[in-house]
Design a protein around this motif. Structure first.
Motif, PDB file in Angstrom:
ATOM      1  N   GLU A 154      -8.769 -11.383  -4.048  1.00  0.00           N
ATOM      2  CA  GLU A 154      -8.869 -11.305  -2.470  1.00  0.00           C
ATOM      3  C   GLU A 154      -8.307 -10.070  -2.039  1.00  0.00           C
ATOM      4  O   GLU A 154      -7.389  -9.551  -2.629  1.00  0.00           O
ATOM      5  CB  GLU A 154      -8.106 -12.564  -1.965  1.00  0.00           C
ATOM      6  CG  GLU A 154      -8.535 -13.753  -2.327  1.00  0.00           C
ATOM      7  CD  GLU A 154      -9.978 -14.234  -1.762  1.00  0.00           C
ATOM      8  OE1 GLU A 154     -10.341 -13.891  -0.913  1.00  0.00           O
ATOM      9  OE2 GLU A 154     -10.627 -14.863  -2.361  1.00  0.00           O
ATOM     10  N   PRO A 155      -8.951  -9.590  -0.819  1.00  0.00           N
ATOM     11  CA  PRO A 155      -8.413  -8.361  -0.379  1.00  0.00           C
ATOM     12  C   PRO A 155      -6.958  -8.444  -0.002  1.00  0.00           C
ATOM     13  O   PRO A 155      -6.629  -9.515   0.611  1.00  0.00           O
ATOM     14  CB  PRO A 155      -9.267  -7.926   0.757  1.00  0.00           C
ATOM     15  CG  PRO A 155     -10.548  -8.536   0.522  1.00  0.00           C
ATOM     16  CD  PRO A 155     -10.189 -10.159  -0.272  1.00  0.00           C
ATOM     17  N   LEU A 156      -6.333  -7.499  -0.086  1.00  0.00           N
ATOM     18  CA  LEU A 156      -4.637  -7.589   0.498  1.00  0.00           C
ATOM     19  C   LEU A 156      -5.045  -7.502   2.013  1.00  0.00           C
ATOM     20  O   LEU A 156      -5.426  -6.406   2.366  1.00  0.00           O
ATOM     21  CB  LEU A 156      -3.996  -6.386  -0.190  1.00  0.00           C
ATOM     22  CG  LEU A 156      -2.642  -6.650  -0.114  1.00  0.00           C
ATOM     23  CD1 LEU A 156      -2.033  -7.555  -1.188  1.00  0.00           C
ATOM     24  CD2 LEU A 156      -1.851  -5.087  -0.454  1.00  0.00           C
ATOM     25  N   ASP A 157      -4.032  -8.341   2.442  1.00  0.00           N
ATOM     26  CA  ASP A 157      -3.963  -8.172   3.841  1.00  0.00           C
ATOM     27  C   ASP A 157      -2.676  -7.614   4.353  1.00  0.00           C
ATOM     28  O   ASP A 157      -1.480  -7.894   4.213  1.00  0.00           O
ATOM     29  CB  ASP A 157      -3.683  -9.614   4.429  1.00  0.00           C
ATOM     30  CG  ASP A 157      -3.640  -9.910   6.099  1.00  0.00           C
ATOM     31  OD1 ASP A 157      -3.640  -8.732   6.839  1.00  0.00           O
ATOM     32  OD2 ASP A 157      -4.133 -11.089   6.709  1.00  0.00           O
ATOM     33  N   ALA A 169      -9.079  -0.658   0.821  1.00  0.00           N
ATOM     34  CA  ALA A 169     -10.192  -1.811   0.538  1.00  0.00           C
ATOM     35  C   ALA A 169     -10.356  -2.090  -0.740  1.00  0.00           C
ATOM     36  O   ALA A 169     -10.804  -3.303  -1.132  1.00  0.00           O
ATOM     37  CB  ALA A 169     -11.584  -1.108   1.212  1.00  0.00           C
ATOM     38  N   SER A 170      -9.830  -1.400  -1.677  1.00  0.00           N
ATOM     39  CA  SER A 170      -9.896  -1.440  -3.275  1.00  0.00           C
ATOM     40  C   SER A 170      -8.784  -2.556  -3.366  1.00  0.00           C
ATOM     41  O   SER A 170      -8.748  -3.191  -4.634  1.00  0.00           O
ATOM     42  CB  SER A 170      -9.907  -0.322  -3.923  1.00  0.00           C
ATOM     43  OG  SER A 170      -8.651   0.430  -4.128  1.00  0.00           O
ATOM     44  N   TYR A 180      -6.530  -2.143  -8.185  1.00  0.00           N
ATOM     45  CA  TYR A 180      -6.887  -1.067  -6.940  1.00  0.00           C
ATOM     46  C   TYR A 180      -7.554   0.176  -7.502  1.00  0.00           C
ATOM     47  O   TYR A 180      -7.522   0.479  -8.725  1.00  0.00           O
ATOM     48  CB  TYR A 180      -5.560  -0.716  -6.133  1.00  0.00           C
ATOM     49  CG  TYR A 180      -4.623   0.116  -7.093  1.00  0.00           C
ATOM     50  CD1 TYR A 180      -4.470   1.450  -6.850  1.00  0.00           C
ATOM     51  CD2 TYR A 180      -3.670  -0.580  -7.776  1.00  0.00           C
ATOM     52  CE1 TYR A 180      -3.636   2.289  -7.671  1.00  0.00           C
ATOM     53  CE2 TYR A 180      -2.917   0.095  -8.483  1.00  0.00           C
ATOM     54  CZ  TYR A 180      -2.710   1.389  -8.450  1.00  0.00           C
ATOM     55  OH  TYR A 180      -2.013   2.172  -9.274  1.00  0.00           O
ATOM     56  N   GLU A 202       0.980  -1.266   0.042  1.00  0.00           N
ATOM     57  CA  GLU A 202      -0.053   0.115   0.035  1.00  0.00           C
ATOM     58  C   GLU A 202       0.741   1.324  -0.022  1.00  0.00           C
ATOM     59  O   GLU A 202       0.689   2.569  -0.847  1.00  0.00           O
ATOM     60  CB  GLU A 202      -0.888  -0.038   1.081  1.00  0.00           C
ATOM     61  CG  GLU A 202      -1.860   1.025   1.269  1.00  0.00           C
ATOM     62  CD  GLU A 202      -2.710   1.471   2.587  1.00  0.00           C
ATOM     63  OE1 GLU A 202      -3.235   2.369   2.800  1.00  0.00           O
ATOM     64  OE2 GLU A 202      -2.831   0.328   3.179  1.00  0.00           O
ATOM     65  N   ASP A 205      -7.377   3.966  -1.830  1.00  0.00           N
ATOM     66  CA  ASP A 205      -8.435   3.411  -0.985  1.00  0.00           C
ATOM     67  C   ASP A 205      -8.049   1.688  -0.790  1.00  0.00           C
ATOM     68  O   ASP A 205      -8.199   0.925  -1.480  1.00  0.00           O
ATOM     69  CB  ASP A 205      -9.727   3.012  -1.761  1.00  0.00           C
ATOM     70  CG  ASP A 205     -10.655   2.414  -1.225  1.00  0.00           C
ATOM     71  OD1 ASP A 205     -10.747   2.085   0.076  1.00  0.00           O
ATOM     72  OD2 ASP A 205     -11.984   2.132  -1.859  1.00  0.00           O
ATOM     73  N   ARG A 212      -6.871  -5.513  -4.237  1.00  0.00           N
ATOM     74  CA  ARG A 212      -7.014  -6.853  -4.351  1.00  0.00           C
ATOM     75  C   ARG A 212      -5.978  -7.812  -5.182  1.00  0.00           C
ATOM     76  O   ARG A 212      -5.531  -7.239  -5.988  1.00  0.00           O
ATOM     77  CB  ARG A 212      -8.514  -7.212  -5.139  1.00  0.00           C
ATOM     78  CG  ARG A 212      -9.515  -7.072  -4.074  1.00  0.00           C
ATOM     79  CD  ARG A 212     -10.914  -7.327  -4.434  1.00  0.00           C
ATOM     80  NE  ARG A 212     -11.887  -7.468  -3.421  1.00  0.00           N
ATOM     81  CZ  ARG A 212     -12.417  -6.563  -2.768  1.00  0.00           C
ATOM     82  NH1 ARG A 212     -11.859  -5.381  -2.838  1.00  0.00           N
ATOM     83  NH2 ARG A 212     -13.221  -6.892  -1.602  1.00  0.00           N
TER      84      ARG A 212
END
Length: 595
Positions: free
Chosen positions: A527-530, A520-521, A505, A478, A518, A523
C-alpha cells in the motif's frame, strides 16, 4: 601505592549528599594531545595555595568500556593524534585491558591520593569474550585493575536490574550458572546510581561516595542519563524511575555541605559532541562559542556551582572542556583513553583551589599487566566452544553492504537483520512495529553459507545495540529516506538504510540531494505510504538517537525499548532455519535505483 579511604558512603535508600560551593575565575587551556583543561577558583581562608596547606588528589577516569578486554581492532582501536602534511588524520592503535591496567598503574604510582572512576557502560554491548559470560570477565578485570567507583549507564541495564545487582554482589548466573567453573565474587568497586529510584527516597545503588584525603573530603555522585528507559528493554528497568540529572545533584548539594564536604565530582553517563576531527584534549564543536554541543552542556550549566568536575560518557567521544567554570571530560570509549584529573584542595576550607584534566592515550607500547593478561587468556580459552554454538543455517553466504555488489546499496545480510528486528518488535506488547530499518555501518561481517555459529552472528553485530520502536508519520519516513545522502563538505556521504520485508521504494541517483526519493514509489505491505498517517518503526538505539545523521528519528514519539539486536537475529535464525531447510537469502528487490 596507598588508596583513598572511603568515608560517609551513602547507602541505598538514604537521600544523601553532594557538592561544594565554588565560584570563580576560569582559566581554559588546551593544545591538542598534550593540552589540559584547567579551572581555578578562589578559596576562603589563609593562603590556601601554599604547598603545606593543600593536598593533591588524582582522579583517573574513563567511560564506555563496554567489556572491551581484547585490544579493539580497526578504527575502533585507534585514536587520532593529529594530521599529516596532506591534511589526513594521523592515528595510533590504542586500548586493550592489559595495556589499560598498566597505564593506570603507572599513573596511580604518581600520587598516593588516587581514585579511579568510570562514567557508565562499563558492561553491556560487549564483545563476545565478555558478553558470552554475562560480563563477569570485565568485572573481574576491573577488580584487578583497581576501579573504585562506576556510575551506572544505560547498558548496565541490558540484562535487567536484578542482573546488575548480581554484578555488584556476586553469585552464579540464575540460568547459566558459573560458566567459567568457579564462583563469581562480584565487583570490589562500587556502583553508584543517584538518579535511579526504586521508591520514595530509595535508589538502586548508593547515590554517592565520599573519599577523604589527608583530612579533606571529596564527594563523587554517580548517575545515568534520565532518558535511559527510552533506549533499553522495558523489562530491564521495570519498577525503576530515572530522575532529572540536574535536579538530582542540586538537591544533594546543601545536605552535603552541612556535613563538611566542599569538593564534588559528578560522574554521569551523558555526554557531548565535539567537532569531527577534534583531538582528544580539544573542546571544539557546534555549540555556543564554538564549544561542544549535546545534552551535557545544559547539564553542566544547570548544576550548582558547588560542582567542580563532571566526568561524562555515553557519546563515545573525547573532549576536555571547561563549561560554566566546571571541568568537563570524556575519554572516548573501549579503554582507549584515560583522563588524568588533578585536584588541588585547600586543607583549611576543603575547597578546590585548582582542577585540571588531561586525556592520555592507552598506547600498546608498554608492558602488559600480567594478571589481567592471564585473565583474558583464560576466558579466550573458555569462549571458543561457546562461540561455536550453532544457532541456524543459511542457504548461501549473507553479505554486508560493503561486500555485496548492488547498485542500490542493498545487501542480503542487512535485509535479514532488518527482518529479524521487525519480527522481534511486531507483537503489540513489544512495539507493534510495521517496518524496521538497519543502518549499513552496523552490519560488520559476512555470514558464510551453511551453519551459523553464535560467534559469527555476534561478530556481524558486535555493538550490542538495543532495539527501539517509535512512531513516525509517513512524511517523516520519507524525510528519513532522503537523509541517506548527506552533503559533508565537498563530498556526498551515502548510507543506504536496509528496510524489512514489505517496504519498497525507488530513488534517483542523479536527482539533487533532498529530492532523490520518489514519494509515489514508497509502499508498505503493497500500500502507498500515507504522508499524514503514523507508523510504528523499529531501529537500533544508535539510529534512534540520530546516529549517522538521521536526526529525524529523534522526533519519533511513544518510544519503547526492545531486545538486543544480536538476540533478535539469533531468535530469527532459530525460528526460520534448520539444517534441512536453511534460510534463503532475501532477494535484492526492496530498493530500486533509477538513473
Amino acid at each position: 601505592m596507598s588508596r583513598s579511604t572511603p568515608r560517609l558512603g551513602a547507602l541505598p535508600g538514604v537521600f544523601l549528599l553532594a557538592g561544594a560551593f565554588l565560584t570563580g575565575v576560569l582559566l581554559f587551556a588546551h593544545g591538542g594531545c598534550q593540552g589540559a583543561a584547567r579551572a581555578q577558583r578562589p578559596t576562603q581562608g589563609p593562603t590556601a595555595d601554599a604547598g603545606s596547606e593543600t593536598v593533591s588528589v588524582q582522579v583517573l577516569a574513563f567511560n564506555d568500556f563496554h567489556g572491551q578486554l581484547e585490544p579493539p581492532g580497526g578504527s575502533n582501536g585507534q585514536i587520532q593524534t593529529g594530521v599529516d602534511a596532506d591534511g589526513g588524520p594521523v592515528r595510533v592503535s590504542a586500548g586493550g585491558a592489559s595495556y589499560f591496567a598498566k597505564h593506570l598503574a603507572d599513573l596511580r604510582a604518581t600520587n598516593p591520593n588516587t581514585v579511579v572512576v568510570a562514567a557508565g557502560d562499563l558492561i553491556g554491548a560487549s564483545p563476545l569474550l565478555s558478553g558470552l559470560f554475562h560480563d563477569e570477565p570485565t568485572i573481574e578485570a576491573m577488580n584487578l585493575i583497581g576501579l573504585d567507583l562506576v556510575a551506572v549507564g544505560n547498558h548496565e541495564f541490558d540484562e535487567g536490574s536484578t542482573e546488575l545487582l548480581r554484578m555488584q554482589a556476586g553469585g552464579c548466573h540464575p540460568q547459566d550458572g558459573c560458566q567459567d567453573g568457579d564462583a563469581f565474587g562480584g565487583a570490589r568497586f562500587k556502583f553508584l546510581a543517584a538518579n535511579v529510584a526504586t521508591g520514595a527516597d530509595r535508589t538502586l545503588f548508593p547515590r554517592y561516595d565520599v573519599r577523604e584525603f589527608e583530612g579533606v573530603k571529596v564527594a563523587f555522585i554517580g548517575m545515568t542519563l534520565e532518558s535511559t528507559p527510552q533506549i533499553v528493554t522495558p523489562t530491564g528497568v521495570a519498577g525503576l524511575a530515572f530522575q532529572d540529572e540536574v535536579e538530582t545533584v542540586n538537591a544533594l548539594v546543601p545536605q552535603l555541605r552541612q556535613q563538611g564536604v566542599e569538593a564534588i565530582i559528578v560522574v554521569v553517563h551523558e555526554g557531548g559532541v565535539p567537532a569531527p576531527g577534534s583531538l582528544i584534549n580539544e573542546c571544539r564543536g557546534k555549540g555556543e562559542g564554538g564549544g561542544i554541543s549535546g545534552p551535557i552542556v545544559a547539564i553542566a550549566k544547570g548544576l550548582d556551582d558547588a560542582v567542580d568536575v563532571i566526568v561524562t560518557g555515553h557519546t563515545h567521544q573525547a573532549y576536555n572542556c571547561v563549561i560554566d567554570g566546571k571541568v568537563v571530560t570524556s575519554a572516548a570509549s573501549a579503554g582507549r583513553l584515560v583522563t588524568d584529573i588533578d585536584l588541588t584542595l585547600s586543607k583549611a576550607t576543603g575547597d578546590v583551589v585548582e582542577a585540571k584534566a588531561n586525556n592520555l592515550i592507552v598506547t600498546r607500547d608498554v608492558k602488559e599487566d600480567g594478571p589481567v593478561k592471564e585473565l583474558v587468556t583464560r576466558y579466550q580459552q573458555l569462549a571458543t566452544p561457546l562461540a561455536n554454538r550453532v544457532i541456524g543455517w543459511v542457504a548461501e553466504t549473507l553479505k554486508t553492504p560493503f561486500t555485496q555488489a548492488d547498485p542500490a546499496g542493498q545487501s542480503t545480510l542487512g535485509f535479514v537483520i532488518a527482518d529479524s528486528q521487525l519480527a522481534a518488535t511486531r507483537a503489540a506488547n513489544l512495539g507493534g512495529a510495521r517496518v524496521a530499518f538497519m543502518n549499513p555501518g552496523g552490519v560488520r561481517a559476512d555470514i558464510a553459507q551453511g551453519e551459523v555459529t553464535f560467534g559469527e552472528a555476534f561478530t556481524t553485530q558486535p555493538f550490542g545495540n538495543s532495539l527501539v520502536t517509535l512512531t513516525l508519520t509517513g512524511a517523516q519516513i520519507e524525510e528519513l529516506l532522503e537523509r541517506q545522502w548527506q552533503q559533508v563538505g565537498p563530498n556526498v556521504v551515502t548510507r543506504i538504510l536496509h528496510p524489512s520485508a514489505g517496504f519498497t521504494y525507488a530513488f534517483s541517483a542523479s536527482a539533487p540531494i533532498g529530492g532523490r526519493i520518489d514519494p509515489a514509489s514508497i509502499r508498505l505491505d503493497g500500500e502507498p505510504l500515507d504522508a499524514a498517517a503514523t507508523y510504528r518503526v523499529t531501529v537500533n538505539n544508535f539510529l534512534a538517537g540520530g546516529g549517522d545523521g538521521f536526526a529525524v528519528l529523534t522526533q519519533g514519539t511513544n518510544r519503547l525499548g526492545g531486545a538486543i539486536d544480536s538476540d533478535a537475529l539469533e531468535a530469527y535464525l532459530k525460528a526460520h532455519s534448520s539444517q534441512s531447510s536453511p534460510l534463503a537469502a532475501p532477494a535484492l528487490d526492496r530498493i530500486t535505483a533509477l538513473p
